[in-house]
Design an enzyme around this catalytic site. Structure first.
Site, PDB file in Angstrom:
ATOM      1  N   ARG A  98       0.841  -1.190   0.000  1.00  7.57           N
ATOM      2  CA  ARG A  98       0.000   0.000   0.000  1.00  7.57           C
ATOM      3  C   ARG A  98       0.885   1.253   0.000  1.00  7.57           C
ATOM      4  O   ARG A  98       1.969   1.256   0.602  1.00  7.57           O
ATOM      5  CB  ARG A  98      -0.836  -0.049   1.278  1.00  7.57           C
ATOM      6  N   THR A 373      -9.057   1.171  -9.231  1.00 11.97           N
ATOM      7  CA  THR A 373      -8.555  -0.073  -8.710  1.00 11.97           C
ATOM      8  C   THR A 373      -8.811  -1.201  -9.707  1.00 11.97           C
ATOM      9  O   THR A 373      -9.714  -1.123 -10.507  1.00 11.97           O
ATOM     10  CB  THR A 373      -9.303  -0.344  -7.390  1.00 11.97           C
ATOM     11  N   THR A 391      -4.159  -0.508  -7.048  1.00 14.28           N
ATOM     12  CA  THR A 391      -4.902   0.718  -7.318  1.00 14.28           C
ATOM     13  C   THR A 391      -4.023   1.949  -7.400  1.00 14.28           C
ATOM     14  O   THR A 391      -2.926   1.968  -6.829  1.00 14.28           O
ATOM     15  CB  THR A 391      -5.961   0.941  -6.207  1.00 14.28           C
ATOM     16  N   ASN A 393      -6.172   4.527  -6.905  1.00 18.46           N
ATOM     17  CA  ASN A 393      -7.377   5.104  -6.305  1.00 18.46           C
ATOM     18  C   ASN A 393      -8.397   5.469  -7.388  1.00 18.46           C
ATOM     19  O   ASN A 393      -9.036   4.596  -7.923  1.00 18.46           O
ATOM     20  CB  ASN A 393      -7.053   6.272  -5.376  1.00 18.46           C
ATOM     21  N   SER A 445     -10.229  -0.460   1.281  1.00 22.88           N
ATOM     22  CA  SER A 445     -11.312  -1.452   1.266  1.00 22.88           C
ATOM     23  C   SER A 445     -10.950  -2.640   0.391  1.00 22.88           C
ATOM     24  O   SER A 445     -11.745  -3.571   0.234  1.00 22.88           O
ATOM     25  CB  SER A 445     -12.599  -0.824   0.718  1.00 22.88           C
ATOM     26  N   GLY A 465     -13.915  -0.809  -6.738  1.00 24.35           N
ATOM     27  CA  GLY A 465     -15.223  -0.248  -6.380  1.00 24.35           C
ATOM     28  C   GLY A 465     -15.232   0.557  -5.099  1.00 24.35           C
ATOM     29  O   GLY A 465     -16.302   0.817  -4.540  1.00 24.35           O
TER      30      GLY A 465
HETATM   31  O1  DON Z   1      -8.033   1.269  -1.376  1.00 25.97           O
HETATM   32  C1  DON Z   1      -9.203   1.586  -1.544  1.00 25.97           C
HETATM   33  O2  DON Z   1     -10.110   1.146  -0.871  1.00 25.97           O
HETATM   34  C2  DON Z   1      -9.556   2.527  -2.679  1.00 25.97           C
HETATM   35  N1  DON Z   1      -8.426   3.359  -2.992  1.00 25.97           N
HETATM   36  C3  DON Z   1     -10.029   1.737  -3.841  1.00 25.97           C
HETATM   37  C4  DON Z   1     -10.396   2.595  -5.037  1.00 25.97           C
HETATM   38  C5  DON Z   1     -11.276   1.914  -6.012  1.00 25.97           C
HETATM   39  O3  DON Z   1     -11.664   0.797  -5.859  1.00 25.97           O
HETATM   40  C6  DON Z   1     -11.680   2.751  -7.181  1.00 25.97           C
HETATM   41  N2  DON Z   1     -12.497   1.992  -8.070  1.00 25.97           N
HETATM   42  N3  DON Z   1     -13.633   2.158  -8.272  1.00 25.97           N
END
Ligand code: DON
Length: 562
Positions: A98, A373, A391, A393, A445, A465
């Site tokens: 991350r 993501t 991701t 983001n 998430s 998502g």
């Molecule tokens: O790490 C996370 O939870 C978010 N940055 C995920 C972003 C994401 O899933 C965007 N897609 N729709």
């Protein structure tokens, strides 16, 4: 006369069954290995590595680098991710790569003098970027659990970047949809527009700077990214455009191998991502509570099912807002949140009528504990399984390409809670646990998950998502285990979503009939908006060991097996 009636009945049955079969496509079948990702080109790269004798980790790393080239919307080297691994010898582990807050970051960095959140500062441009982790994490995974060299697994990505590939209609459209953002940065304009004009279907998409960056990684390993030319380009542009990332942030970045969250649901075990993801804990909480309710196969889509799962999710997301954050900085009460005792306590509060979200508070912890993501799933012929969600983001992250290095920087800092009570771009609330601190990882998430049966991989699953990732993964698992669907059905069926705040059930097109909506309202639920919930990529292994791959019909990915 009788023959004619029989013939008509036969035709009717034939067409009805044809129609039913046609409603959802078949999953892709294979006996040896399977790769499912959001990009056909990247899935092919992974499948080729498996065919060459590489294992699931080799293929995952090759797919990760390939996605950075063929799916810049979310695939990346400028972002971060999580890899959950189940090895054929029974070892379960997870690798956390991350992004981190830069050392210069601080709690109020996105607030103005009146302590109000400055709009856009955590979502756009260099100020939104966290220190990227993908390159370090993938190389760590490869060195520890792979069998091929970095040179072998990164080669296809370099070739795709250097030689290019024809832009599909969809990808050209997708890029052009963000043109107004790309025009804001000269470096992004250079790559994602044709001298300011839209990209065109069929043109070769060549990314020379990115190919050179990948070559430096090939030659120098992680130092090719975190030191030298690429690191200097990152820091130079960061300084020019109001970013916070400095050379020490890059040099000091380390991925962390963490014990995954594991648990049981019925006859199955699951392995998922621990903090700084909220995914594993949330999934464990939800499955533990749901196990107290029995759903009949024909209850899928019923108001009792949607109501009960929505109530469960309210408690899960309320706890997320209060108790989850980077464990290296905050004492996350994992044991209590994932305990059966707590699940039973919550289950006993769930009845036929909804409890309004404002009456549901994050739980008190009774015991002291010391403590846009993309997802891809891989299973190899040896019985290893890898589940990766990665991701930058938002779609195309911060929208800024690192000038000269050819890749997009993430806007992951928005996953922190900029201020208690102020939702982030996914409507998620946070508190102390997820406040900004130097070098801390922002709460995620992302829920790459592996479900096993008799300690062998059964489902490999994950999704993008934002806040909807957790509900997507949960529903695919329930669709398989409780409702007996095949993996394509389990992924393609319409989903719903509740995240405590806002207090409403969102749903997908054709996912909720008028009757069910009425019945849910009679139970005190609020029906939210029609929306899309996740875009999963999954593999199911049946009892004969046959692999079934399924890419979500909501997207344009591909399952490729052999
Ligand atoms: O790490 C996370 O939870 C978010 N940055 C995920 C972003 C994401 O899933 C965007 N897609 N729709």
């Amino acid at each position: 006369m009788l023959t004619r009636i029989f013939f008509k009945v036969f035709l009717l049955i034939f067409f009805v069954s044809l129609n039913l079969n046609a409603a959802i496509k078949d999953p892709v079948k294979a006996e040896n290995g399977m790769v499912v990702s959001a990009s056909e080109l990247a899935s092919k790269v992974g499948a080729d590595i498996l065919k060459k004798g590489g294992n699931a980790v080799d293929a995952s790393v090759a797919v990760g680098f390939a996605l950075a080239v063929t799916f810049p919307y979310a695939g990346n080297i400028g972002g971060g991710g999580f890899m959950v691994i189940h090895l054929e010898d029974g070892l379960n582990t997870s690798i956390d790569y991350r992004e981190k807050a830069p050392a210069k970051a601080h709690r109020d960095m996105y607030l103005d003098d009146e302590k109000n959140v400055i709009s856009g500062m955590s979502t756009e441009g260099w100020s939104s970027g966290g220190v990227p982790g993908s390159v370090a994490g993938m190389i760590y995974a490869l060195e520890k659990y792979g069998t091929l060299s970095l040179k072998e697994v990164i080669k296809p990505a370099i070739e795709l970047a250097a030689n290019g590939f024809p832009l599909s209609y969809r990808m050209a459209n997708d890029i052009n949809g963000f043109r107004e953002y790309f025009l804001m940065y000269e470096s992004s304009k250079k790559i994602f527009t044709n001298k300011g004009q839209p990209k065109v279907e069929g043109e070769m998409f060549v990314q020379t700077d990115l190919a050179n960056t990948l070559k430096l990684i090939k030659e120098n390993g992680r130092d090719g990214f975190y030191k030298g030319n690429v690191a200097e380009l990152i820091v130079k542009q960061s300084g020019e455009l109001g970013g916070f990332i400095e050379i020490e942030d890059l040099e000091n970045y380390e991925p962390v191998e963490r014990e995954p969250i594991t648990g049981e649901y019925k006859d199955y075990k699951f392995i998922s991502m621990p903090p700084p993801s909220s995914g594993g804990i949330a999934l464990a909480q939800a499955l533990n509570i749901i196990e107290n309710f029995n759903f009949e196969k024909n209850e899928w889509g019923s108001s009792r099912y949607i109501h009960t799962v929505s109530e469960v999710l309210k408690y899960v997301y309320a706890d997320r807002s209060q108790h989850l954050g980077d464990e290296d900085f905050y004492n996350v009460p994992k044991e209590w949140l994932t305990s059966e005792k707590y699940a039973e306590e919550i289950a006993s509060k769930i009845g036929d009528i909804a409890v309004p979200s404002k009456e549901i508070l994050p739980c008190d912890i009774p015991i002291y504990e010391s403590n846009e993501t993309t997802h891809y799933s891989v299973v190899d012929k040896f019985g290893n399984a890898v589940s990766v969600t990665t991701t930058i983001n938002s779609g195309y992250g911060s929208k800024v390409v690192v000038d000269g290095a050819g890749f997009l920087l993430n806007n992951e800092m928005d996953d922190f809670s900029a201020k208690p009570g102020v939702p982030n771009q996914f409507g998620l609330l946070g508190n102390e646990a997820n406040s900004i601190q130097p070098n801390k990882r922002m709460l995620s998430s992302m829920s790459p998950t592996i479900v096993t049966k008799n300690d062998k991989p059964y489902i490999v699953i994950g999704s993008p998502g934002g806040s909807r990732i957790i509900t997507t993964v949960l529903q695919v698992i329930l669709n398989c285990i409780d409702f007996g669907m095949d993996i394509q059905e389990a992924i393609d069926m319409p989903r719903f979503h509740h995240q405590w705040m806002p207090d409403r059930i969102d749903y997908e097109k054709f996912g909720m009939s008028g009757d069910v909506k009425k019945s849910l309202e009679n139970r005190g639920q609020t029906i939210g908006i029609e929306t899309v919930v996740g875009r999963a990529q999954g593999i199911m292994v049946d009892k004969n060991g046959t692999l079934w791959g399924a890419s979500d019909s909501r997207g344009f990915g591909k399952a490729i097996g052999y």
